[in-house]
Scaffold this motif. Sequence first.
Motif, PDB file in Angstrom:
ATOM      1  N   UNK A 319       0.681  -1.227   0.083  1.00 55.01           N
ATOM      2  CA  UNK A 319       0.069  -0.149   0.027  1.00 55.01           C
ATOM      3  C   UNK A 319       0.926   1.099  -0.056  1.00 55.01           C
ATOM      4  N   UNK A 320       2.126   1.215   0.399  1.00 58.10           N
ATOM      5  CA  UNK A 320       3.009   2.202   0.380  1.00 58.10           C
ATOM      6  C   UNK A 320       3.440   2.468  -0.933  1.00 58.10           C
ATOM      7  N   UNK A 321       3.238   1.560  -1.861  1.00 58.13           N
ATOM      8  CA  UNK A 321       3.696   2.120  -3.402  1.00 58.13           C
ATOM      9  C   UNK A 321       2.592   2.481  -3.870  1.00 58.13           C
ATOM     10  N   UNK A 322       1.485   2.829  -3.285  1.00 61.02           N
ATOM     11  CA  UNK A 322       0.348   3.320  -4.111  1.00 61.02           C
ATOM     12  C   UNK A 322       0.227   4.886  -3.625  1.00 61.02           C
ATOM     13  N   UNK A 323       0.743   5.776  -4.507  1.00 56.30           N
ATOM     14  CA  UNK A 323       0.706   7.256  -4.202  1.00 56.30           C
ATOM     15  C   UNK A 323      -0.538   7.925  -3.743  1.00 56.30           C
ATOM     16  N   UNK A 324      -1.486   7.223  -4.321  1.00 59.42           N
ATOM     17  CA  UNK A 324      -2.923   7.839  -4.061  1.00 59.42           C
ATOM     18  C   UNK A 324      -3.379   7.567  -2.515  1.00 59.42           C
ATOM     19  N   UNK A 325      -3.048   6.384  -2.279  1.00 60.44           N
ATOM     20  CA  UNK A 325      -3.256   6.026  -0.690  1.00 60.44           C
ATOM     21  C   UNK A 325      -2.264   6.667   0.047  1.00 60.44           C
ATOM     22  N   UNK A 326      -0.996   6.706  -0.093  1.00 60.03           N
ATOM     23  CA  UNK A 326      -0.219   7.432   0.567  1.00 60.03           C
ATOM     24  C   UNK A 326      -0.368   9.000   0.749  1.00 60.03           C
ATOM     25  N   UNK A 327      -1.068   9.442   0.044  1.00 62.23           N
ATOM     26  CA  UNK A 327      -1.483  11.032  -0.382  1.00 62.23           C
ATOM     27  C   UNK A 327      -2.494  11.055   0.680  1.00 62.23           C
ATOM     28  N   UNK A 328      -3.439  10.381   0.542  1.00 62.68           N
ATOM     29  CA  UNK A 328      -4.759  10.328   1.389  1.00 62.68           C
ATOM     30  C   UNK A 328      -4.417  10.034   2.979  1.00 62.68           C
ATOM     31  N   UNK A 329      -3.534   9.093   3.145  1.00 60.23           N
ATOM     32  CA  UNK A 329      -3.285   8.822   4.363  1.00 60.23           C
ATOM     33  C   UNK A 329      -2.572  10.010   5.178  1.00 60.23           C
ATOM     34  N   UNK A 330      -1.550  10.696   4.354  1.00 63.58           N
ATOM     35  CA  UNK A 330      -0.755  11.730   5.048  1.00 63.58           C
ATOM     36  C   UNK A 330      -1.533  12.951   5.253  1.00 63.58           C
ATOM     37  N   UNK A 331      -2.512  12.857   4.475  1.00 68.00           N
ATOM     38  CA  UNK A 331      -3.411  14.174   4.719  1.00 68.00           C
ATOM     39  C   UNK A 331      -4.366  13.945   5.883  1.00 68.00           C
ATOM     40  N   UNK A 332      -4.809  12.451   6.127  1.00 64.10           N
ATOM     41  CA  UNK A 332      -5.895  12.240   7.103  1.00 64.10           C
ATOM     42  C   UNK A 332      -5.052  12.254   8.391  1.00 64.10           C
TER      43      UNK A 332
END
Length: 389
Positions: A319-332
């Motif tokens: 999941x850390x290879x998915x930039x969309x997920x990393x971006x959403x998680x960083x924001x959250x």
Amino acid sequence: MRDDRASGDVLVGLMSGTSADGISAAAVRFDASGEKPSATLLAYHEQPYVSAQRERLLRAIDGVSLASLAGASLSALSRLDFELGAWLADAALAVIGNAGLVPREVRAIASHGHTIWHEAPLATWQIGQSAVIAEKTGIDVISDFRVRDVAAGGQGAPLVAIADRLLFGADGAWRALQNIGGIGNVSVVPPRGVDAPVVAFDTGPGVAIIDGVVRTLVPGLAYDVDGTLAKRGTAIERVVAESLAEPYFASPPPKSTGRELFNRAYIARFVARCREAHAAATNEDIVATAVAFTARSIADAYRRFITAPVADVVISGGGARNPALVGALTAALAPLPVRMFDTVFFDGDAKEAVAFAFLGRLFLERRAGNVHGATGARGPRVLGKLTPA
Ligand SMILES: Nc1ncnc2c1ncn2[C@@H]1O[C@H](COP(=O)(O)OP(=O)(O)O)[C@@H](O)[C@H]1O
Ligand SMILES: [Mg+2]
């Protein structure tokens, strides 16, 4: 000079995670034991499943969860157990070769296998026949790590907590180690050397829902490569909010989950809810909704259950290879800093396999592998079963 052959502390860790993307194999050298061990990753090998292999693993789970022996007959399951053993042995031999070693230089293989049923604290079941691995490699195999913790009343998960505490803690600060595989799990570990309770639990889906949605909407695509679809879509807020009402999220740790809950039926319902909430929803919107839901479920878990003064969040797993997920998680999670495991230690994809190699080493020393305060087991337990070469 130490001779690793004599000290015999190279272990191979094998992991087949819930996302069923493939086998992760790590060859690891351990130096020192006790409270300050260190692990050096000698080599890492990923052996992807071809789609027929993945389908058999996923169908086994669906078959079991439907209690329908039509989906997964006992014969199919037991054959899969043996065949997976052979695939795991191949992965072990490949990583041993990549490390420039031969099998007799490896003290043991620690194999997690593949979970086909996890219903803690009642039961948990991993397949990948250790006898086949021992037979094909000529190396001692330690396997079946989760069952003892479950037998002692625990969740049998997350078992990476002890490696997170002893190998990956920060100096002088609390750290959250978030792995994002098919399922997400976090370990909140004290500063290295500080003896304080570790909180660790499964946060919920990692990539299971995102992958499932992608596989439903775009047949032939195994996952949303580089988050391309999600980045082009807009999350449907109503479905995100509804999905966060799933009771698992509010239930306090110790807790663990798997594909029994976040299964293909769940994914079909998720897609249907997106279409009901927004008739014109595109595939990209639905994938973006799965990403937003996953990221928010992790951040919510931190707010609900983590009280330690965490200084950073270190993420690993696919999941850390998915930039969309990393971006959403960083924001959250903002303002908490989110860092990639790779930048702090080594290839984050190897982390779980390294953690199981570490559990194998603990078994050899007859030391407890569970963090029983986190799993909920009645006490510390030596985890694993030995199949001699
Ligand atoms: N380049 C990428 N872009 C988006 N997602 C990726 C990428 N590489 C890996 N992934 C995600 O990682 C998943 C595999 O993660 P992994 O940590 O192996 O999970 P598990 O431990 O459950 O097997 C894939 O199914 C996919 O969702
Ligand atoms: Mg994997």
